[in-house]
Design a protein around this motif. Structure first.
Motif, PDB file in Angstrom:
ATOM      1  N   LEU A 126       0.822  -1.215   0.000  1.00  0.00           N
ATOM      2  CA  LEU A 126       0.000   0.000   0.000  1.00  0.00           C
ATOM      3  C   LEU A 126       0.855   1.265   0.000  1.00  0.00           C
ATOM      4  N   PHE A 127       2.008   1.233   0.698  1.00  0.00           N
ATOM      5  CA  PHE A 127       2.876   2.422   0.690  1.00  0.00           C
ATOM      6  C   PHE A 127       3.312   2.753  -0.741  1.00  0.00           C
ATOM      7  N   SER A 128       3.485   1.726  -1.554  1.00  0.00           N
ATOM      8  CA  SER A 128       3.927   1.996  -2.928  1.00  0.00           C
ATOM      9  C   SER A 128       2.819   2.701  -3.728  1.00  0.00           C
ATOM     10  N   TYR A 129       1.598   2.730  -3.178  1.00  0.00           N
ATOM     11  CA  TYR A 129       0.485   3.455  -3.821  1.00  0.00           C
ATOM     12  C   TYR A 129       0.075   4.674  -3.005  1.00  0.00           C
ATOM     13  N   ALA A 130       0.973   5.165  -2.144  1.00  0.00           N
ATOM     14  CA  ALA A 130       0.596   6.233  -1.207  1.00  0.00           C
ATOM     15  C   ALA A 130      -0.031   7.432  -1.924  1.00  0.00           C
ATOM     16  N   GLY A 131       0.430   7.721  -3.146  1.00  0.00           N
ATOM     17  CA  GLY A 131      -0.089   8.870  -3.882  1.00  0.00           C
ATOM     18  C   GLY A 131      -1.537   8.698  -4.337  1.00  0.00           C
ATOM     19  N   ALA A 132      -2.066   7.489  -4.254  1.00  0.00           N
ATOM     20  CA  ALA A 132      -3.439   7.222  -4.696  1.00  0.00           C
ATOM     21  C   ALA A 132      -4.395   7.084  -3.506  1.00  0.00           C
ATOM     22  N   ILE A 133      -3.850   7.285  -2.290  1.00  0.00           N
ATOM     23  CA  ILE A 133      -4.634   6.983  -1.087  1.00  0.00           C
ATOM     24  C   ILE A 133      -4.806   8.217  -0.208  1.00  0.00           C
ATOM     25  N   GLN A 134      -6.048   8.466   0.205  1.00  0.00           N
ATOM     26  CA  GLN A 134      -6.314   9.593   1.112  1.00  0.00           C
ATOM     27  C   GLN A 134      -5.936   9.227   2.548  1.00  0.00           C
ATOM     28  N   ASP A 135      -6.427   8.080   2.999  1.00  0.00           N
ATOM     29  CA  ASP A 135      -6.039   7.598   4.328  1.00  0.00           C
ATOM     30  C   ASP A 135      -6.315   6.102   4.452  1.00  0.00           C
ATOM     31  N   MET A 136      -5.762   5.518   5.524  1.00  0.00           N
ATOM     32  CA  MET A 136      -5.949   4.078   5.769  1.00  0.00           C
ATOM     33  C   MET A 136      -6.218   3.883   7.261  1.00  0.00           C
ATOM     34  N   HIS A 137      -7.121   2.977   7.572  1.00  0.00           N
ATOM     35  CA  HIS A 137      -7.365   2.578   8.964  1.00  0.00           C
ATOM     36  C   HIS A 137      -7.209   1.073   9.028  1.00  0.00           C
ATOM     37  N   PHE A 138      -6.293   0.618   9.866  1.00  0.00           N
ATOM     38  CA  PHE A 138      -6.047  -0.822   9.930  1.00  0.00           C
ATOM     39  C   PHE A 138      -6.060  -1.348  11.355  1.00  0.00           C
ATOM     40  N   MET A 139      -6.631  -2.530  11.508  1.00  0.00           N
ATOM     41  CA  MET A 139      -6.460  -3.304  12.732  1.00  0.00           C
ATOM     42  C   MET A 139      -5.217  -4.148  12.512  1.00  0.00           C
ATOM     43  N   LEU A 140      -4.283  -4.038  13.474  1.00  0.00           N
ATOM     44  CA  LEU A 140      -3.009  -4.762  13.372  1.00  0.00           C
ATOM     45  C   LEU A 140      -2.673  -5.353  14.728  1.00  0.00           C
ATOM     46  N   GLN A 141      -1.650  -6.157  14.771  1.00  0.00           N
ATOM     47  CA  GLN A 141      -1.138  -6.567  16.078  1.00  0.00           C
ATOM     48  C   GLN A 141      -0.637  -5.304  16.775  1.00  0.00           C
ATOM     49  N   LYS A 142      -0.909  -5.216  18.078  1.00  0.00           N
ATOM     50  CA  LYS A 142      -0.518  -4.013  18.822  1.00  0.00           C
ATOM     51  C   LYS A 142       0.989  -3.755  18.692  1.00  0.00           C
ATOM     52  N   GLU A 143       1.733  -4.839  18.681  1.00  0.00           N
ATOM     53  CA  GLU A 143       3.188  -4.726  18.596  1.00  0.00           C
ATOM     54  C   GLU A 143       3.599  -4.077  17.256  1.00  0.00           C
ATOM     55  N   VAL A 144       2.844  -4.345  16.203  1.00  0.00           N
ATOM     56  CA  VAL A 144       3.150  -3.732  14.898  1.00  0.00           C
ATOM     57  C   VAL A 144       2.829  -2.235  14.941  1.00  0.00           C
ATOM     58  N   VAL A 145       1.719  -1.882  15.609  1.00  0.00           N
ATOM     59  CA  VAL A 145       1.384  -0.455  15.740  1.00  0.00           C
ATOM     60  C   VAL A 145       2.482   0.253  16.542  1.00  0.00           C
ATOM     61  N   ASN A 146       2.972  -0.396  17.586  1.00  0.00           N
ATOM     62  CA  ASN A 146       4.069   0.200  18.369  1.00  0.00           C
ATOM     63  C   ASN A 146       5.286   0.451  17.493  1.00  0.00           C
ATOM     64  N   ARG A 147       5.558  -0.489  16.591  1.00  0.00           N
ATOM     65  CA  ARG A 147       6.714  -0.305  15.702  1.00  0.00           C
ATOM     66  C   ARG A 147       6.455   0.810  14.692  1.00  0.00           C
ATOM     67  N   LEU A 148       5.217   0.907  14.202  1.00  0.00           N
ATOM     68  CA  LEU A 148       4.889   1.945  13.213  1.00  0.00           C
ATOM     69  C   LEU A 148       5.134   3.347  13.771  1.00  0.00           C
ATOM     70  N   VAL A 149       4.769   3.557  15.048  1.00  0.00           N
ATOM     71  CA  VAL A 149       4.845   4.912  15.607  1.00  0.00           C
ATOM     72  C   VAL A 149       6.162   5.196  16.338  1.00  0.00           C
ATOM     73  N   ALA A 150       7.010   4.180  16.497  1.00  0.00           N
ATOM     74  CA  ALA A 150       8.204   4.355  17.336  1.00  0.00           C
ATOM     75  C   ALA A 150       9.154   5.404  16.764  1.00  0.00           C
ATOM     76  N   GLY A 151       9.808   6.128  17.663  1.00  0.00           N
ATOM     77  CA  GLY A 151      10.795   7.133  17.262  1.00  0.00           C
ATOM     78  C   GLY A 151      12.206   6.662  17.594  1.00  0.00           C
ATOM     79  N   PRO A 152      13.221   7.395  17.103  1.00  0.00           N
ATOM     80  CA  PRO A 152      14.607   7.029  17.349  1.00  0.00           C
ATOM     81  C   PRO A 152      14.888   6.814  18.830  1.00  0.00           C
ATOM     82  N   GLY A 153      15.755   5.858  19.106  1.00  0.00           N
ATOM     83  CA  GLY A 153      16.169   5.602  20.485  1.00  0.00           C
ATOM     84  C   GLY A 153      15.328   4.551  21.172  1.00  0.00           C
ATOM     85  N   SER A 154      14.193   4.186  20.589  1.00  0.00           N
ATOM     86  CA  SER A 154      13.372   3.176  21.275  1.00  0.00           C
ATOM     87  C   SER A 154      13.594   1.808  20.641  1.00  0.00           C
ATOM     88  N   LYS A 155      13.291   0.793  21.446  1.00  0.00           N
ATOM     89  CA  LYS A 155      13.530  -0.581  21.018  1.00  0.00           C
ATOM     90  C   LYS A 155      12.658  -0.971  19.819  1.00  0.00           C
TER      91      LYS A 155
END
Ligand code: SAM
Length: 272
Positions: A126-155
């Motif tokens: 889907l990222f490869s089509y980012a220019g064709a997408i207004q927004d996305m809402h996904f149910m994911l494993q919580k751990e994946v959401v944590n990785r998506l939002v993580a900033g530098p310095g965190s595990k």
């Protein structure tokens, strides 16, 4: 009762089928999406329609992509949804979202309670089509959401964080416990909103370079950059970019990874 059977359907493990059964969670997801008439709404993996029904009530038409032939057939004959749906019985990994947005003349609003076994490759698709997408809402494993939002310095900060944040603004929406699904998954889940950047503040010339550098750096995340990136950058190149070679992959920001990618584009190695 067999807990793999939901509404007369035997949940197929290979398709990552965990059906939402919790009306509070379902309502919260639909409120977060805020579907409107005249928008092009695309659901990935509608399954038995837990989200499709309440979203379908708010719009005149929507599009669904469902791999399971039995479930796609069920939706076709659904009493009130059936006539509103355009159904693609296919793998969402091979769906051309850009061609569909062009056909519809609008950006797409994509959502889904994703099959967890393919959620990361599906997001990269889907990222490869980012220019064709207004927004996305996904149910994911919580751990994946944590990785998506993580900033530098965190595990949790890793390649997925850098690539996702390069393409999108990422906003966690809601946490969802295993009991909200039938059958219950073994992990906690969470809903996330991803909004592709309208303009890139730090565009990279070649996304493959960013992908390669992040894979290389985080593939050896315990090593210093001097070592993990030694095949790609000399110590003097890192120095010229003001990047401290004694840091590790998790210490660099998304902007610094973009800087590295563009440096590689500007300095192709012989034979490239
Ligand atoms: N949306 C429903 C719900 O919330 O109850 C079902 C969610 S279930 C976690 C994932 C759904 O995605 C299933 O219906 C499954 O058949 C479908 N699916 C699995 N792999 C898929 C793929 N590659 N492309 C499209 N749909 C897929």
């Amino acid at each position: 009762m067999n807990n793999r059977v939901h509404q007369g359907h035997f949940a197929r493990k290979r398709f990552g089928q965990n059906f939402l059964n919790d009306s509070y969670i379902i309502d919260s997801i639909v409120s977060a999406i805020q579907p409107k008439k005249d928008q092009v709404i695309v659901e990935i993996g509608p399954g038995l329609g837990a989200l499709t029904e309440p979203v379908g009530e708010k719009v005149d038409a929507m599009t669904v992509i469902e791999l399971d032939r039995d479930l796609a057939a069920r939706l076709k004959t659904h009493p009130f949804l059936g006539p509103k749906l355009t159904i693609f019985q296919q793998d969402a990994m091979s769906f051309d979202f850009a061609a569909y947005a062009r056909e519809k003349g609008q950006l797409l609003r994509v959502f889904g309670n994703l099959p967890y076994n393919i959620s990361t490759p599906l997001m990269f698709h889907l990222f490869s089509y980012a220019g064709a997408i207004q927004d996305m809402h996904f149910m994911l494993q919580k751990e994946v959401v944590n990785r998506l939002v993580a900033g530098p310095g965190s595990k949790a900060y890793g390649r997925l964080s850098v690539m996702a944040q390069y393409y999108c603004q990422i906003i966690p929406v809601l946490e969802v416990p295993p009991e909200s699904f039938t059958p219950a998954p073994k992990v906690d889940s969470a809903v996330v909103r991803l909004i592709p950047h309208a303009t890139q503040a730090h565009p990279v010339k070649d996304i493959r370079k960013l992908s390669h550098i992040t894979a290389t750096a985080f593939g050896q995340r315990r090593k210093t950059l001097r070592n993990s990136l030694s095949n790609l950058f000399s110590a003097s190149a890192l120095d010229a970019m003001n990047i401290n070679a004694t840091l590790r992959a998790e210490n660099l920001s998304v902007v610094q990874y973009c800087q590295l990618a563009n440096w590689l584009s500007a300095h192709p190695t012989p034979g490239e």
